[in-house]
Design an enzyme around this catalytic site. Structure first.
Site: not given
Ligand code: NAP
Length: 291
Positions: A53, A97, A120
């Protein structure tokens, strides 16, 4: 005739090219989209996702701010960091994460992210807005899957889509997107309580496997000509490879290739799209904050 392979890297590249132009436009306003990436612990899969990422941000001309924390980090410390990032003007998106170590209250951590920086799309505000069809950050993997299906050009209206998996980050939001009017599929969601999975998958025009079980979907479970999207990422032993393992999906690719009409590979299918939609959401967040 074997299925057409849906090239996730290619579709991702097309989207990233369009994003580059939007990033340039922001830079003319002295804004560089910035993504804060928080990793707790050293789970090897999570480390490699976070690295990918951050690399993707650098490649496209965005900033990433890395926070690698020990697995002894407490919920309150993580929430305090998120509050700090919520107030930081250089940060347009915040990514935590997952999964987090078991002692951390994942819900409280995600809910601490300001909805306008929740790239997200995991906060209850964004998920709720998505469900209501309002403007919201859509979770990256389901969003990327929709883009892949659209890329095939198959008519989706009136199709039967079967989603195998009901997680909050993949299966549930994906099923919700598939019933939107612009897709107009009829959706069945399967899970571990489903009796005889094949009875459902065999009738799927669009079959999405997001169970995290290597080899779950075999050729006899697939309707001829179906569009098969394999979300699973599973490490299986591979003594012939240097690492001793390799990544496979939930679908037995080699045999399903001969039955399906379209199929995504693992790797190179959904994975590149997930990262691309994260960039997409971060650019959108920066644009919203710039007006
Ligand atoms: P998860 O939270 O473990 O959820 C898995 C879901 O699959 C659950 O709903 C579970 O049912 C269902 N399931 C498991 N085994 C099943 C079986 N034998 N038959 C039917 N349903 C079954 O996983 P996730 O986070 O959604 O991720 C799923 C997979 O996608 C993982 O391999 C993950 O690594 C991968 N993934 C890939 C990407 C990417 O970018 N490529 C992104 C996200 C996730 P229950 O609810 O009944 O337990």
């Amino acid at each position: 005739m074997p299925a057409s392979i849906i090239d996730g890297k290619l579709v991702a590249q097309e989207i990233r090219s369009a994003l580059s132009e939007r990033i340039s436009a922001l830079k003319h306003k002295n804004i560089v989209p910035g993504l804060a990436v928080i990793l707790v612990g050293e789970d090897p899969a999570s480390v490699s996702y976070v690295t990918a990422k951050e690399q993707a941000c650098a490649d496209i001309g965005m900033k990433s701010f890395e926070y690698r924390l020990p697995d002894t980090t407490r919920t309150e410390e993580l929430v305090a960091l998120i509050h700090k990032l919520n107030a930081d003007k250089a940060v347009h998106g915040i990514l935590v994460q997952l999964p987090l170590p078991g002692h951390i209250d994942e819900f409280s951590v995600i809910e601490a992210i300001a909805p306008e920086k929740d790239v997200d799309g995991f906060t209850s505000i964004n998920l709720g807005k998505m469900l209501l069809g309002q403007d919201a950050f859509i979770p990256c993997t389901p969003h990327g899957i929709i883009k892949l299906i659209e890329h095939t050009g198959i008519p989706t209206k009136g199709t039967h889509a079967v989603v195998v998996g009901r997680s909050n980050i993949v299966g549930k939001p994906l099923a919700n997107l598939l019933i939107r009017k612009e897709i107009n599929a009829t959706v069945t969601i399967c899970h571990t309580g489903t009796v005889n999975l094949a009875d459902f998958t065999k009738h799927a025009d669009i079959l999405i496997a997001c169970a995290g079980k290597a080899g779950l979907i075999t050729a006899d479970m697939v309707k001829p000509g179906a569009c098969v999207i394999d979300v699973g990422v599973n490490r299986v032993p591979a003594p012939q490879s240097k690492k001793g393992w390799k990544l496979v999906g939930d679908v037995l690719f080699d045999e399903v290739l001969d039955v399906a009409g379209f199929i995504t590979p693992v790797p190179g299918g959904v994975g590149p799209m997930t990262i691309t939609m994260l960039l997409y959401n971060t650019v959108a967040a920066a644009e919203k904050m710039s007006v």
